[in-house]
Structures are given as C-alpha cells and as structure tokens.
Design a protein around this motif. Sequence first.
Motif, PDB file in Angstrom:
ATOM      1  N   GLY A  52       0.785  -1.225   0.000  1.00 43.74           N
ATOM      2  CA  GLY A  52       0.000   0.000   0.000  1.00 43.74           C
ATOM      3  C   GLY A  52       0.814   1.271   0.000  1.00 43.74           C
ATOM      4  O   GLY A  52       0.282   2.354   0.250  1.00 43.74           O
ATOM      5  N   VAL A 114       3.701   7.906  -0.093  1.00 41.36           N
ATOM      6  CA  VAL A 114       2.265   8.156   0.009  1.00 41.36           C
ATOM      7  C   VAL A 114       1.532   6.812   0.082  1.00 41.36           C
ATOM      8  O   VAL A 114       2.071   5.770  -0.292  1.00 41.36           O
ATOM      9  CB  VAL A 114       1.717   8.984  -1.185  1.00 41.36           C
ATOM     10  CG1 VAL A 114       2.359  10.359  -1.233  1.00 41.36           C
ATOM     11  CG2 VAL A 114       1.891   8.254  -2.500  1.00 41.36           C
ATOM     12  N   ASP A 115       0.269   6.890   0.545  1.00 44.37           N
ATOM     13  CA  ASP A 115      -0.561   5.689   0.541  1.00 44.37           C
ATOM     14  C   ASP A 115      -1.360   5.628  -0.764  1.00 44.37           C
ATOM     15  O   ASP A 115      -1.165   6.472  -1.648  1.00 44.37           O
ATOM     16  CB  ASP A 115      -1.468   5.645   1.772  1.00 44.37           C
ATOM     17  CG  ASP A 115      -2.460   6.802   1.859  1.00 44.37           C
ATOM     18  OD1 ASP A 115      -2.735   7.470   0.829  1.00 44.37           O
ATOM     19  OD2 ASP A 115      -2.977   7.039   2.968  1.00 44.37           O
ATOM     20  N   ARG A 116      -2.261   4.692  -0.880  1.00 44.52           N
ATOM     21  CA  ARG A 116      -3.002   4.524  -2.132  1.00 44.52           C
ATOM     22  C   ARG A 116      -3.946   5.688  -2.426  1.00 44.52           C
ATOM     23  O   ARG A 116      -4.383   5.855  -3.552  1.00 44.52           O
ATOM     24  CB  ARG A 116      -3.761   3.212  -2.120  1.00 44.52           C
ATOM     25  CG  ARG A 116      -2.807   2.048  -2.202  1.00 44.52           C
ATOM     26  CD  ARG A 116      -3.455   0.758  -2.533  1.00 44.52           C
ATOM     27  NE  ARG A 116      -2.389  -0.227  -2.695  1.00 44.52           N
ATOM     28  CZ  ARG A 116      -2.473  -1.471  -2.329  1.00 44.52           C
ATOM     29  NH1 ARG A 116      -3.592  -1.928  -1.825  1.00 44.52           N
ATOM     30  NH2 ARG A 116      -1.459  -2.276  -2.503  1.00 44.52           N
ATOM     31  N   GLU A 117      -4.252   6.487  -1.423  1.00 46.61           N
ATOM     32  CA  GLU A 117      -5.071   7.694  -1.625  1.00 46.61           C
ATOM     33  C   GLU A 117      -4.189   8.908  -1.877  1.00 46.61           C
ATOM     34  O   GLU A 117      -4.658  10.035  -1.896  1.00 46.61           O
ATOM     35  CB  GLU A 117      -5.986   7.937  -0.417  1.00 46.61           C
ATOM     36  CG  GLU A 117      -7.171   6.982  -0.324  1.00 46.61           C
ATOM     37  CD  GLU A 117      -6.757   5.581   0.154  1.00 46.61           C
ATOM     38  OE1 GLU A 117      -5.967   5.487   1.110  1.00 46.61           O
ATOM     39  OE2 GLU A 117      -7.221   4.590  -0.450  1.00 46.61           O
ATOM     40  N   TRP A 118      -2.906   8.692  -2.043  1.00 42.47           N
ATOM     41  CA  TRP A 118      -1.916   9.731  -2.308  1.00 42.47           C
ATOM     42  C   TRP A 118      -1.744  10.698  -1.138  1.00 42.47           C
ATOM     43  O   TRP A 118      -1.401  11.858  -1.313  1.00 42.47           O
ATOM     44  CB  TRP A 118      -2.215  10.479  -3.614  1.00 42.47           C
ATOM     45  CG  TRP A 118      -1.913   9.619  -4.803  1.00 42.47           C
ATOM     46  CD1 TRP A 118      -2.692   8.628  -5.309  1.00 42.47           C
ATOM     47  CD2 TRP A 118      -0.734   9.632  -5.592  1.00 42.47           C
ATOM     48  NE1 TRP A 118      -2.068   8.025  -6.368  1.00 42.47           N
ATOM     49  CE2 TRP A 118      -0.858   8.625  -6.577  1.00 42.47           C
ATOM     50  CE3 TRP A 118       0.425  10.400  -5.582  1.00 42.47           C
ATOM     51  CZ2 TRP A 118       0.117   8.379  -7.524  1.00 42.47           C
ATOM     52  CZ3 TRP A 118       1.394  10.155  -6.521  1.00 42.47           C
ATOM     53  CH2 TRP A 118       1.236   9.144  -7.491  1.00 42.47           C
ATOM     54  N   LYS A 119      -1.946  10.206   0.064  1.00 41.89           N
ATOM     55  CA  LYS A 119      -1.693  11.004   1.257  1.00 41.89           C
ATOM     56  C   LYS A 119      -0.304  10.645   1.780  1.00 41.89           C
ATOM     57  O   LYS A 119       0.033   9.467   1.881  1.00 41.89           O
ATOM     58  CB  LYS A 119      -2.743  10.711   2.331  1.00 41.89           C
ATOM     59  CG  LYS A 119      -4.129  11.170   1.940  1.00 41.89           C
ATOM     60  CD  LYS A 119      -5.135  10.875   3.019  1.00 41.89           C
ATOM     61  CE  LYS A 119      -6.510  11.298   2.540  1.00 41.89           C
ATOM     62  NZ  LYS A 119      -7.552  10.848   3.448  1.00 41.89           N
TER      63      LYS A 119
END
Length: 142
Positions: A52, A114-119
């Motif tokens: 992730g 980043v994570d999969r939500e681009w955070k």
Amino acid sequence: MSWHEVTVRVRYQETDAMGVVYHGNYLTWFEIARTDWTRAHGFAYRAIEERGLLLPVVDITIQYKHPARYDDEVVVRCRIKELGPVRLSFEYEIARADEPDRLLVAGTSTHVWVDREWKPVRLSKAAPDIYEALSQAAERRE
C-alpha cells in the motif's frame, strides 16, 4: 562512498536525429537504476506497492555534460542522497563503461512516500522494516 551500478546498452530508438541519446531517456535509466538499487537492498518496488505504499517523484534535476550515442555501453550509478521518514532522494551518475571517470549526466530525484489515496505517510511508522533497511543503506552511502 559506494554506488549501485547497472549497465545499459544504448538502443537505436533511444537516439534522436542528431545521433545522440534523446534527453528524456536518461530519466528512464535513472528509474532502472533506482528500482534495481531497491531490489538489491531487499525490497522490490512491486512488493512495496503491494503493502500500500507508493513513491512518486516530486522533483528531478539533471545536468547533461556529454552525449551518449547509439550502441554505447553506459553505466548508471545510483545511491541514496537523503533519507527522511517522508522524503527520499537519490543521486545518479551516468558514464560510458569504457570511460567510467568521464561523466555524461548527473542528477537527483526526490520522492515522497504516500498511501493509495496519495496522502503522505511516515515510512518509519507505515513500514519500519523498509525504513530501517533504507537507513542502513544511507549510512553506508550505497
């Protein structure tokens, strides 16, 4: 200070009308070296993404000093430049295999975890094992 190295043979389609390597191809070679560096240190990009985590490029610099040409064998060197819990920078050098001290291209790339939500994520918390391996490699400047 040791570098991780990969060798690339310049293919005809990588050259432009002037007979030299098209400038954008050097960035592809940076990526080849970076992903190979990561794999050599125990973490294939695919495995990292399966956990992730993503590592997009947020900044890149490149200095062109001398051209590479069709059928040249070039060595692409890569190592960690800076490591933080959220950012990671690599530095690169490219030289002809037969002239390893004559620099053709130099550059850097900066990435953010980043994570999969681009955070943005702190790698030290999200994947401490990966962060530790990168920290050890950075200390050795490999």
